[in-house]
Design a protein around this motif. Sequence first.
Motif, short mmCIF file in Angstrom:
data_model
loop_
_atom_site.label_atom_id
_atom_site.label_comp_id
_atom_site.label_asym_id
_atom_site.label_seq_id
_atom_site.Cartn_x
_atom_site.Cartn_y
_atom_site.Cartn_z
N ALA A 66 0.82 -1.21 0.00
CA ALA A 66 0.00 0.00 0.00
C ALA A 66 0.86 1.26 0.00
CB ALA A 66 -0.93 0.01 1.21
N ALA A 67 0.53 2.16 -0.92
CA ALA A 67 1.01 3.53 -0.83
C ALA A 67 -0.04 4.26 0.00
CB ALA A 67 1.18 4.14 -2.21
N TYR A 68 0.06 4.07 1.31
CA TYR A 68 -0.94 4.58 2.25
C TYR A 68 -0.64 6.04 2.58
CZ TYR A 68 -2.67 5.71 6.93
OH TYR A 68 -3.22 6.34 8.02
N VAL A 69 -1.63 6.90 2.39
CA VAL A 69 -1.48 8.32 2.66
C VAL A 69 -2.32 8.67 3.89
CG1 VAL A 69 -1.69 10.65 1.75
CG2 VAL A 69 -1.16 8.76 0.20
N PRO A 70 -1.70 8.88 5.05
CA PRO A 70 -2.49 9.24 6.23
C PRO A 70 -3.39 10.44 5.95
CG PRO A 70 -0.22 8.79 6.83
CD PRO A 70 -0.26 8.81 5.33
N PRO A 71 -4.60 10.44 6.47
CA PRO A 71 -5.52 11.56 6.22
C PRO A 71 -4.95 12.91 6.60
CG PRO A 71 -6.73 9.70 7.08
CD PRO A 71 -5.27 9.32 7.16
N TYR A 72 -3.98 12.93 7.50
CA TYR A 72 -3.31 14.19 7.86
C TYR A 72 -2.83 14.94 6.63
CZ TYR A 72 0.36 17.28 9.62
OH TYR A 72 1.17 18.35 9.89
N TYR A 73 -2.43 14.20 5.58
CA TYR A 73 -1.84 14.82 4.40
C TYR A 73 -2.87 15.30 3.38
CZ TYR A 73 2.64 13.37 6.18
OH TYR A 73 3.76 13.22 6.97
N ALA A 74 -4.16 15.10 3.64
CA ALA A 74 -5.18 15.64 2.75
C ALA A 74 -5.05 17.16 2.72
CB ALA A 74 -6.57 15.23 3.23
N GLY A 75 -4.77 17.71 1.55
CA GLY A 75 -4.54 19.15 1.45
C GLY A 75 -3.16 19.57 1.91
N ARG A 76 -2.30 18.60 2.26
CA ARG A 76 -0.95 18.92 2.74
C ARG A 76 0.11 18.07 2.00
NH1 ARG A 76 -3.76 18.23 7.77
NH2 ARG A 76 -3.91 20.14 9.02
N PRO A 271 -9.90 15.16 16.76
CA PRO A 271 -8.49 14.82 16.87
C PRO A 271 -8.29 13.65 17.82
CG PRO A 271 -8.82 17.19 17.12
CD PRO A 271 -10.18 16.55 17.16
N GLY A 272 -7.28 12.87 17.56
CA GLY A 272 -6.97 11.76 18.45
C GLY A 272 -6.88 10.45 17.73
N PRO A 273 -6.64 9.40 18.48
CA PRO A 273 -6.38 8.11 17.85
C PRO A 273 -7.63 7.44 17.32
CG PRO A 273 -6.38 7.89 20.22
CD PRO A 273 -6.53 9.35 19.93
N ASN A 274 -7.41 6.54 16.44
CA ASN A 274 -8.44 5.72 15.82
C ASN A 274 -7.83 4.37 15.61
OD1 ASN A 274 -9.49 4.57 13.09
ND2 ASN A 274 -11.08 6.05 13.67
N GLU A 275 -8.64 3.32 15.41
CA GLU A 275 -8.04 2.00 15.28
C GLU A 275 -7.19 1.85 14.03
OE1 GLU A 275 -11.87 1.26 13.01
OE2 GLU A 275 -11.15 2.57 14.60
N GLU A 276 -7.16 2.88 13.17
CA GLU A 276 -6.29 2.81 12.02
C GLU A 276 -5.48 4.09 11.82
OE1 GLU A 276 -7.33 0.19 8.58
OE2 GLU A 276 -9.31 0.82 9.19
N LEU A 277 -5.16 4.78 12.87
CA LEU A 277 -4.27 5.94 12.83
C LEU A 277 -4.68 6.96 11.77
CD1 LEU A 277 -1.66 6.80 14.36
CD2 LEU A 277 -0.39 6.04 12.37
N PRO A 278 -5.67 7.81 12.04
CA PRO A 278 -6.21 8.67 11.00
C PRO A 278 -5.33 9.84 10.60
CG PRO A 278 -7.23 9.20 13.08
CD PRO A 278 -6.36 8.00 13.32
N ASP A 279 -4.33 10.18 11.37
CA ASP A 279 -3.50 11.31 10.97
C ASP A 279 -2.05 11.03 11.32
OD1 ASP A 279 -2.95 12.15 13.71
OD2 ASP A 279 -5.01 12.87 13.74
N ASP A 280 -1.21 11.97 11.02
CA ASP A 280 0.23 11.76 11.21
C ASP A 280 0.75 12.63 12.36
OD1 ASP A 280 2.08 10.00 10.04
OD2 ASP A 280 3.20 11.67 9.19
N THR A 281 -0.15 13.07 13.22
CA THR A 281 0.26 13.92 14.33
C THR A 281 0.61 13.10 15.56
OG1 THR A 281 -2.02 14.20 15.09
CG2 THR A 281 -1.20 15.79 13.50
#
Length: 380
Positions: A66-76, A271-281
Motif C-alpha cells: 500500500a502507498a498509504y497516505v495518512p488523512p493528515y496529508y489531505a490538502g498537505r 483529533p486523536g487516535p483511531n483503530e487505524e491511525l487517522p493522521d500523522d500527528t
Amino acid sequence: MTTISPVDRGTVDVPAIHRRAIIVDGHCDTPYRLKRARLGIADRDHAAQVDLDTLQSSGITASFFAAYVPPYYAGRGAHAYANALIDVIEKAAAAHPDQLLLGRTSDDIRRAKQRAMVALMIGVEGGHAIEDSLETLSALYGRGARYMTLTHVNTNNWADSSGDGPRHGGLTRFGREVVAAMNDLGMIVDISHVADTTYYHVLETSRVTPIASHSSSRALANHPRNMSDAMLRDLATVGGVCMVNFFSAFIDPDAARIVVASKDLGKPPMPGPNEELPDDTRSWDDYCRWFATLRCPRGTIDTIVDHIAHIAAVAGVETVGIGSDFDGVPLLPSGVEDAAALPRLTGRMLERGFHENEVEKILGGNFMRVFEQVEAAARR
C-alpha cells in the motif's frame, strides 16, 4: 456454497497447494512501516509482520504493497506522500531482484509464480492522494498503482468514508468521474473503508467489478469497516471479491464492539487516535499504546476462517479472498503473527472443510479473475 465440516488432517497437503496456487494478499502496509522506521525490506525489525524472509516463507505470489497516505496529508501534499511510498516499494524490489519483482499486470503475477518470486504490486490507499485531479490519478497509474482505495478513515472531497461523518451521501459527481476514469485506466476500484452509500454508488457507476482489498464480515464483527451480508450478496452479483482482513478489531466480535464503543463513529471526526491511525500527528508507538488500553481480544486463526466461511456461505466461494493488512495493524490473531503463518491458514481452511480448488480460489484465483477483467475492460 461451501459445506464446512472437519476433515482428516492426513488429507491436507498444504505445500502442494502452495506450489500450485497463485496466492495474492490484497493489502499490506509494509511500505509505511519501512518509511517510519527507515528500514529496508530485508532488515531485521522486531515489529515486522512482513519482511523478505516472511514473504518467502508465506508462499505469497503477489502482495499489494500500500502507498498509504495518512488523512493528515489531505490538502498537505498527499500526492507527494503517495509517491514517497511508491519510491519505498520500488527500492525494495530493486534491492532484491532475485526474490522480488515489481509487478504491474496479471501477467507479471503469473511470471512471478513461474520464477518462484514475489511480485510487489502497488495499491494507493486513500483517494485524497489524487488531490481532486484525474490527471494525478493517471500519474499514479503511470507509477504502477493498480488499485485505489477510494477513501481511508476520512471522508474526502468526493467520497464518504465509513470512519467519518457523511458529507456527500456517497459519491459526488466528481467521485463518479474518478470511478469511471479508473475503469478506463485499468485500475481496480477498492471499496474498503468507504461508507455503505459510497459502496452502492460504486456498484451503480463502475462498469467493471470492484474489490474490497481488506474488509471482513459485519455479521460476525459489527464494525462499519466490514461488509454486511446484503453488501456481500450484491458484490457477488457483479463478480467482486471481499478480501478478508486479519486485524482482530475487524474479525473478533468483542474486539469490534470495544473499538466501536471507544469513539462515536459516523460523526464528524475529532483529533486523536483511531483503530487505524487517522493522521500523522501521533506516532505509531503512541497509537499502539492507545490501542493496548482497549484490551481487545486477539481472535485466533479460526476467527479468520470463520469470516472466510461466512462470506462463502452468504455470497459464494468465488467472492472471497485474503487481504491481511499486515504491518498496518497492532493486533493480529493468535496463530497468525506474521506472513510466514499463511500456510497454517491454508491448512485450517482445508481442515474446516474447504476443498482444495476452493482454497486456491480464495488464496488468489478469485482476485486474478477480477484483475484480468479490469485489464481487459480498460480504454487507455
